[in-house]
Design an enzyme around this catalytic site. Structure first.
Site, mmCIF file in Angstrom:
data_model
loop_
_atom_site.group_PDB
_atom_site.id
_atom_site.type_symbol
_atom_site.label_atom_id
_atom_site.label_comp_id
_atom_site.label_asym_id
_atom_site.label_seq_id
_atom_site.Cartn_x
_atom_site.Cartn_y
_atom_site.Cartn_z
ATOM 1 N N ASP A 102 0.842 -1.199 0.000
ATOM 2 C CA ASP A 102 0.000 0.000 0.000
ATOM 3 C C ASP A 102 0.879 1.251 0.000
ATOM 4 O O ASP A 102 2.037 1.206 0.430
ATOM 5 C CB ASP A 102 -0.861 0.057 1.269
ATOM 6 C CG ASP A 102 -1.815 -1.119 1.372
ATOM 7 O OD1 ASP A 102 -2.139 -1.711 0.340
ATOM 8 O OD2 ASP A 102 -2.205 -1.426 2.513
HETATM 9 N N1 URA Z 1 -1.260 -5.913 3.919
HETATM 10 C C1 URA Z 1 -1.748 -4.660 3.876
HETATM 11 O O1 URA Z 1 -2.799 -4.371 4.440
HETATM 12 N N2 URA Z 1 -1.039 -3.740 3.180
HETATM 13 C C2 URA Z 1 0.125 -3.989 2.571
HETATM 14 O O2 URA Z 1 0.724 -3.083 1.993
HETATM 15 C C3 URA Z 1 0.618 -5.301 2.645
HETATM 16 C C4 URA Z 1 -0.080 -6.256 3.314
#
Ligand code: URA
Length: 234
Positions: A102
């Site tokens: 993310d």
């Molecule tokens: N899980 C999440 O919620 N975000 C990420 O970036 C990776 C795993």
């Protein structure tokens, strides 16, 4: 393969851009001889603007993703490609992130043009564990590890239960969680399902490959064969 095609595939520009650069004399061999479109010395002897060429595929980078950068060029705003030489976004085959993080997740990100490696590292069938360090808004209640390990947790909006995941408590508001799959916002949604909220998330390992200590946020380097093996790619 012709020199122009090689340079275009390595992302130094479209074929016409590469041809134009070559006419300017920026492509030489290691002895300083200007190369023309019909020349084709060994890869290791070709220089572009005085610098050795990037290696041909397969190429895998190990990258310390900082906060605030998306992994997709489709998203508006800053992307991880802004932190890499522009030619990496133009390579053919393309360099893709091995499992997107993310925008506000930091930590270990591999990027590769090797489709087999990509599939091996992200397919749940290959059981490559990814570990995240999680900082939470509220104190852990004590039921989370069992819930995540159950293999019965179904995230909101989904039908299929998550694979069992291992959670270790680090402190009242910190945990480490290891997953073998990578669904959309998975860690954040898991903790939301447990009644909490993730305030910071960092990926600290893929397989047995840990985030190298010498890489600061935003830094990258070419991954070694050993590192690719540790990640579970060989
Ligand atoms: N899980 C999440 O919620 N975000 C990420 O970036 C990776 C795993």
């Amino acid at each position: 393969m012709k020199l122009v095609k090689l340079l275009a595939n390595l992302g130094y520009g479209s074929r016409s851009v590469v041809e134009r650069e070559m006419r300017k004399g920026v492509v030489t061999d290691i002895h300083g001889r200007v190369l023309g479109t019909k020349d084709f010395p060994p890869h290791s002897e070709i220089l572009f603007k005085g610098e050795p060429l990037d290696q041909p595929g397969p190429l895998t980078l190990i990258f310390h993703k900082p906060d605030g950068y998306t992994c997709s060029t489709d998203d508006p705003g800053d992307t991880i490609y802004d932190l890499l030489p522009a030619r990496f976004a133009l390579r053919n085959p393309v360099m893709s992130p091995v499992g997107r993080l993310d925008k506000d997740t930091t930590g270990l990100l591999l990027m590769t043009d090797d489709g087999h490696l990509l599939h091996r590292l992200i397919s749940p069938k290959h059981h490559v564990p990814k570990t995240y360090q999680v900082t939470l808004d509220r104190v852990l209640e004590g039921h989370e590890a069992e819930l995540f390990a159950s293999g019965t947790l179904v995230l909101r909006g989904e039908e299929k239960a998550l694979l069992p995941a291992v959670m270790e408590v680090v402190s009242e508001k910190e945990a480490r969680i290891t997953l073998e799959e990578g669904r959309y916002h998975q860690v954040r949604r898991m903790f939301a399902a447990a009644g909490n909220h993730v305030v910071a998330l960092k990926r600290i390992s893929i397989g047995k490959l840990e985030m190298p200590e010498d890489l600061e946020e935003g830094e990258w380097r070419v991954a070694t064969e050993e590192e690719i093996g540790l990640a579970g790619g060989r």
